[in-house]
Design a protein around this motif. Structure first.
Motif, PDB file in Angstrom:
ATOM      1  N   ILE A 134       0.818  -1.216   0.000  1.00 41.92           N
ATOM      2  CA  ILE A 134       0.000   0.000   0.000  1.00 41.92           C
ATOM      3  C   ILE A 134       0.852   1.267   0.000  1.00 41.92           C
ATOM      4  O   ILE A 134       0.669   2.129  -0.873  1.00 41.92           O
ATOM      5  N   PRO A 135       1.803   1.434   0.933  1.00 45.79           N
ATOM      6  CA  PRO A 135       2.589   2.683   0.896  1.00 45.79           C
ATOM      7  C   PRO A 135       3.448   2.812  -0.360  1.00 45.79           C
ATOM      8  O   PRO A 135       3.654   3.909  -0.861  1.00 45.79           O
ATOM      9  N   GLU A 136       3.940   1.693  -0.876  1.00 48.19           N
ATOM     10  CA  GLU A 136       4.730   1.740  -2.108  1.00 48.19           C
ATOM     11  C   GLU A 136       3.876   2.241  -3.275  1.00 48.19           C
ATOM     12  O   GLU A 136       4.321   3.058  -4.076  1.00 48.19           O
ATOM     13  N   GLN A 158       3.164   5.905  -2.901  1.00 51.54           N
ATOM     14  CA  GLN A 158       4.350   6.683  -3.232  1.00 51.54           C
ATOM     15  C   GLN A 158       4.551   6.781  -4.743  1.00 51.54           C
ATOM     16  O   GLN A 158       5.038   7.779  -5.253  1.00 51.54           O
ATOM     17  N   GLN A 159       4.169   5.742  -5.460  1.00 55.32           N
ATOM     18  CA  GLN A 159       4.303   5.736  -6.924  1.00 55.32           C
ATOM     19  C   GLN A 159       3.187   6.518  -7.599  1.00 55.32           C
ATOM     20  O   GLN A 159       3.113   6.556  -8.821  1.00 55.32           O
ATOM     21  N   GLY A 160       2.301   7.087  -6.832  1.00 55.15           N
ATOM     22  CA  GLY A 160       1.207   7.857  -7.418  1.00 55.15           C
ATOM     23  C   GLY A 160      -0.046   7.049  -7.640  1.00 55.15           C
ATOM     24  O   GLY A 160      -0.948   7.479  -8.358  1.00 55.15           O
ATOM     25  N   GLY A 161      -0.116   5.886  -7.017  1.00 61.89           N
ATOM     26  CA  GLY A 161      -1.285   5.032  -7.179  1.00 61.89           C
ATOM     27  C   GLY A 161      -2.562   5.653  -6.668  1.00 61.89           C
ATOM     28  O   GLY A 161      -3.647   5.336  -7.144  1.00 61.89           O
ATOM     29  N   GLU A 190       3.291  -3.352 -10.458  1.00 58.86           N
ATOM     30  CA  GLU A 190       4.089  -3.641 -11.659  1.00 58.86           C
ATOM     31  C   GLU A 190       3.736  -2.681 -12.794  1.00 58.86           C
ATOM     32  O   GLU A 190       4.609  -2.200 -13.502  1.00 58.86           O
ATOM     33  N   ARG A 191       2.457  -2.403 -12.958  1.00 57.15           N
ATOM     34  CA  ARG A 191       2.019  -1.492 -14.024  1.00 57.15           C
ATOM     35  C   ARG A 191       2.562  -0.078 -13.787  1.00 57.15           C
ATOM     36  O   ARG A 191       3.079   0.557 -14.705  1.00 57.15           O
ATOM     37  N   LEU A 192       2.476   0.406 -12.563  1.00 57.74           N
ATOM     38  CA  LEU A 192       2.924   1.763 -12.266  1.00 57.74           C
ATOM     39  C   LEU A 192       4.449   1.863 -12.251  1.00 57.74           C
ATOM     40  O   LEU A 192       5.009   2.927 -12.549  1.00 57.74           O
ATOM     41  N   ALA A 193       5.118   0.768 -11.919  1.00 54.98           N
ATOM     42  CA  ALA A 193       6.576   0.780 -11.866  1.00 54.98           C
ATOM     43  C   ALA A 193       7.190   0.922 -13.266  1.00 54.98           C
ATOM     44  O   ALA A 193       8.267   1.481 -13.408  1.00 54.98           O
ATOM     45  N   VAL A 194       6.505   0.443 -14.285  1.00 49.67           N
ATOM     46  CA  VAL A 194       7.051   0.507 -15.636  1.00 49.67           C
ATOM     47  C   VAL A 194       6.482   1.667 -16.441  1.00 49.67           C
ATOM     48  O   VAL A 194       7.015   1.997 -17.497  1.00 49.67           O
ATOM     49  N   SER A 195       5.412   2.293 -15.969  1.00 48.20           N
ATOM     50  CA  SER A 195       4.843   3.414 -16.726  1.00 48.20           C
ATOM     51  C   SER A 195       5.697   4.666 -16.507  1.00 48.20           C
ATOM     52  O   SER A 195       6.259   4.847 -15.442  1.00 48.20           O
ATOM     53  N   PRO A 196       5.767   5.520 -17.537  1.00 48.03           N
ATOM     54  CA  PRO A 196       6.621   6.720 -17.439  1.00 48.03           C
ATOM     55  C   PRO A 196       6.113   7.729 -16.448  1.00 48.03           C
ATOM     56  O   PRO A 196       5.056   7.835 -16.072  1.00 48.03           O
TER      57      PRO A 196
END
Length: 120
Positions: A61-63, A66-69, A114-120
């Motif tokens: 959840i916090p990760e 932090q990624q803008g989720g 995974e989706r947010l980690a690879v999106s620009p």
């Protein structure tokens, strides 16, 4: 001391940084309940599995936030559902059903991460 204060502070931050999420381990834990060859745990193991899944969600959840989720409607819905499942207990559903619901939240949040980690 051989480095500047800035260098020392940077090293301290690196030491305190959490290791990256182990998505493979999280998915492996979920397979015990949701996989095609799911071998449902015995009653004594369910409590341990619930704790493990809750721990995975508390890391995810916090990760994601932090990624803008939180700004992503799909990820925000998954985060909200995970929060609801974490705040509730087995109640009338029973521990096995509660574990399955937590596992589903882990799957969803892993996919969003995974989706947010690879999106620009």
């Amino acid at each position: 001391m051989t480095g500047t204060l800035h260098d020392i502070a940077g090293e301290a931050v690196e030491l305190l940084a959490l290791p990256p999420l182990d998505i493979a381990t999280m998915r492996e834990a979920v397979q015990r309940l949701l996989g095609p060859a799911a071998d449902l745990p015995g009653e004594s193991e369910v409590d341990t599995l619930i704790l493990q899944l809750r721990g995975h969600l508390n890391l995810l959840i916090p990760e994601l936030e932090q990624q803008g989720g939180s700004g992503d409607p799909l990820a925000a819905a998954g985060i909200g559902e995970a929060h609801r499942r974490l705040s509730g207990g087995p109640s009338a559903l029973g521990p096995m059903r509660h574990a399955i619901l937590l596992a589903r939240s882990v799957v969803v949040l892993c996919a969003h991460w995974e989706r947010l980690a690879v999106s620009p």
